[in-house]
Design an enzyme around this catalytic site. Structure first.
Site, short mmCIF file in Angstrom:
data_model
loop_
_atom_site.label_atom_id
_atom_site.label_comp_id
_atom_site.label_asym_id
_atom_site.label_seq_id
_atom_site.Cartn_x
_atom_site.Cartn_y
_atom_site.Cartn_z
N LYS A 276 0.51 -1.14 -0.11
CA LYS A 276 -0.13 -0.22 -0.19
C LYS A 276 0.45 1.13 -0.19
O LYS A 276 2.02 1.10 0.96
CB LYS A 276 -0.76 -0.14 1.23
CG LYS A 276 -1.74 -1.44 1.16
CD LYS A 276 -3.02 -0.81 2.80
CE LYS A 276 -3.66 -1.52 2.80
NZ LYS A 276 -4.73 -2.15 1.70
N ARG A 351 -9.49 -12.34 1.35
CA ARG A 351 -10.64 -13.16 0.75
C ARG A 351 -9.82 -14.45 0.83
O ARG A 351 -9.91 -15.98 1.25
CB ARG A 351 -10.90 -13.13 -0.43
CG ARG A 351 -9.99 -12.66 -1.77
CD ARG A 351 -10.36 -11.81 -2.73
NE ARG A 351 -10.63 -10.38 -2.53
CZ ARG A 351 -10.43 -9.75 -3.04
NH1 ARG A 351 -10.72 -9.87 -5.18
NH2 ARG A 351 -11.26 -8.57 -3.14
#
Length: 517
Positions: A276, A351
């Protein structure tokens, strides 16, 4: 874990009977009903002559006959427009409880005045209490660093017109929400995966919930391979090692329904190898909000100990670190369900954690009847962009056919914990379809979810395939209802993931749906 307890008192009680027990009285409601309330009419009219804020803003006035001589008048604003809902009471309650607390009240009595003709406000009192508790909550680190009784001084809140059973239900729900806020809102060292698990063990000591904690020494590399791949780069730092926490509430007697939950607990998300940038790492200690919410709901279940309802939950607790052994895009990993997953982006790590948890829960579900499966996660920026401050519900075929999300959304509206309903569609499955014979499913694309079409829907398709739930669709021999719950927009107040208060969503919505008779 002290917090302001709801305390029922007689709906016909006069101020004079409350003086010994309470030290303030708060009135919540629309201006018209407040000005006409039997115990408030004279005071309202008198004060309104000298203060034009009365009926328009929250005000504290001196009332000699009131408990503590403190009277707080908190208008909700209009309630009859198409877009008004019970959160008007929540907003007013948050402002009112701060005013009362700042004025020195420690035992306020809450009187909620609602229009009988509007059914959507039937739970306004419950919503007001829980909103007041949300406003009063202070972060766990602050309570540990400072004197807890000084920064959270309110002892209990009197609730007019609420029964003892309703008060007990409210206290159990708030206890769960408080646990969820504590787990979600802490910094990545105070609530590392290991310390998160330890906090859960302590939190469930006094309720009938079995807690099992698994670590690397318990072979989670083989049994939760996707989850472990996210944790790989953290393995060189012992205090950052992953954990899986399994929670199990089994009631006495016959089980009539079983709920199974997978909770994403990424205690810090650097993005991994897809790091990020541009300041987007701040606030990523809250990426464990899904696991926190699941733990909170199970705490409420344990406190209420409902008959006939079994609840099983798995929390995947990992740190998505960057390092020489970090997971990278293009890797292919065989998950617990035997599906080969090609990694599209390591910042789509949640996920991966959830897929293995769901696969284990799928095995539990196949041994039971009348089951529902859920995953809860701060999963996608797209959910926050698409539905704003609401929880996003994405159902599979069986859950959609049975109207699971519709029911949950309707109840969430009535209790001020609202949801938006999304659909899982063919485009979502096409999006994650393999591009070669080398793998079975693609975890994600390599663009941010917020700029990807159906960015919060297609991850549910991935979870369905990677967990093996695609074998249990509506036309299978053993359909399993599964709803993915994305709280990226609702998990903190105001959308401020670095500084906003965790909301505890969707603990209230789930508790209202499954724990009210």
């Amino acid at each position: 874990m002290p917090f302001p307890r709801a305390q029922a008192f007689d709906s016909n009680a006069h101020w004079s009977t409350l003086i010994e027990q309470y030290d303030a009285v708060i009135y919540l409601g629309p201006e018209g009903l407040l000005s006409q309330h039997p115990q408030l009419t004279e005071t309202f009219a008198t004060v309104a002559q000298i203060d034009q804020r009365v009926g328009k803003q929250v005000v504290l006035v001196h009332a000699a006959a009131a408990p503590g001589q403190r009277l707080v008048i908190a208008p909700t604003g209009p309630l009859e427009r198409d877009y008004d809902d019970v959160r008007r009471y929540a907003d007013a309650a948050e402002k009112a409880i701060r005013v009362a607390c700042d004025a020195g009240s420690r035992r306020p009595a809450l009187v909620v005045v609602k229009p009988d003709s509007l059914s959507q406000y039937q739970h306004a009192a419950q919503v007001a209490f829980l909103a007041a508790c949300q406003a009063l909550w202070q972060p766990l680190e602050a309570r540990e660093r400072l004197v807890e009784a000084e920064i959270e001084p309110v002892e209990f809140i009197g609730m007019q017109g609420v029964t003892e059973d309703e008060a007990n239900w409210l206290n159990a729900v708030e206890e769960g929400r408080r646990l969820a806020r504590d787990l979600c809102g802490t910094n990545p060292e105070r609530m590392s995966a290991i310390r998160f698990a330890e906090y859960c063990v302590e939190a469930f000591k006094d309720v009938p919930v079995q807690v099992e904690v698994l670590g690397p020494e318990d072979n989670i590399q083989q049994t939760y391979p996707l989850l472990f791949s996210v944790a790989r780069a953290s393995m060189d730092v012992a205090r950052h090692h992953p954990r899986v926490v399994r929670l199990h509430y089994k009631p006495e007697g016959t089980v009539k329904q079983t709920l199974l939950f997978a909770g994403k607990g990424v205690v810090y998300d650097t993005g991994g190898a897809d790091l990020k940038t541009d300041g987007h790492m701040a606030g990523m200690s809250r990426d464990k909000g899904g696991a926190a919410a699941v733990a909170g709901f199970v705490k409420t279940v344990g406190r209420l100990a409902p008959k006939g309802l079994e609840v099983i939950a798995e929390l995947g607790l990992v740190r998505n670190s960057i390092g020489a052994d970090a997971l990278v895009a293009d890797e292919i990993i065989r998950c617990h369900a035997g599906v080969d997953v090609r990694i599209g982006n390591t910042d789509a790590e949640g996920r991966l954690v959830l897929a293995d948890l769901l696969s284990h829960l799928r095995e539990d579900a196949l041994q039971r009847e009348h089951v529902e499966l859920f995953s809860i996660a701060t999963l996608t920026g797209h959910a926050a962009r698409a539905v704003g401050p609401y929880t996003a519900l994405v159902s599979n075929g069986p859950a959609h056919a049975q109207g699971k999300a519709t029911r949950l959304s309707a109840i969430g509206d009535n209790f001020g914990d609202p949801c938006e309903i999304s659909r899982s569609r063919r485009e979502d499955f096409a999006f994650v379809a393999p591009r070669s014979a080398a793998d079975d499913v693609l975890s994600s694309n390599n663009a941010a979810s917020a700029v990807t079409a159906r960015g919060h829907q297609f991850p549910q398709a991935f979870l369905t395939i990677a967990s093996g739930l695609d074998k249990h669709g509506i036309n299978s021999q053993h359909p399993l209802a599964y709803t993915h719950i994305d709280i990226a927009g609702s998990g903190v107040q105001g959308g401020d993931w670095q500084h906003g208060k965790p909301s505890g969503a969707p603990v209230l919505c789930l508790a209202a749906r499954y724990l009210l008779d």
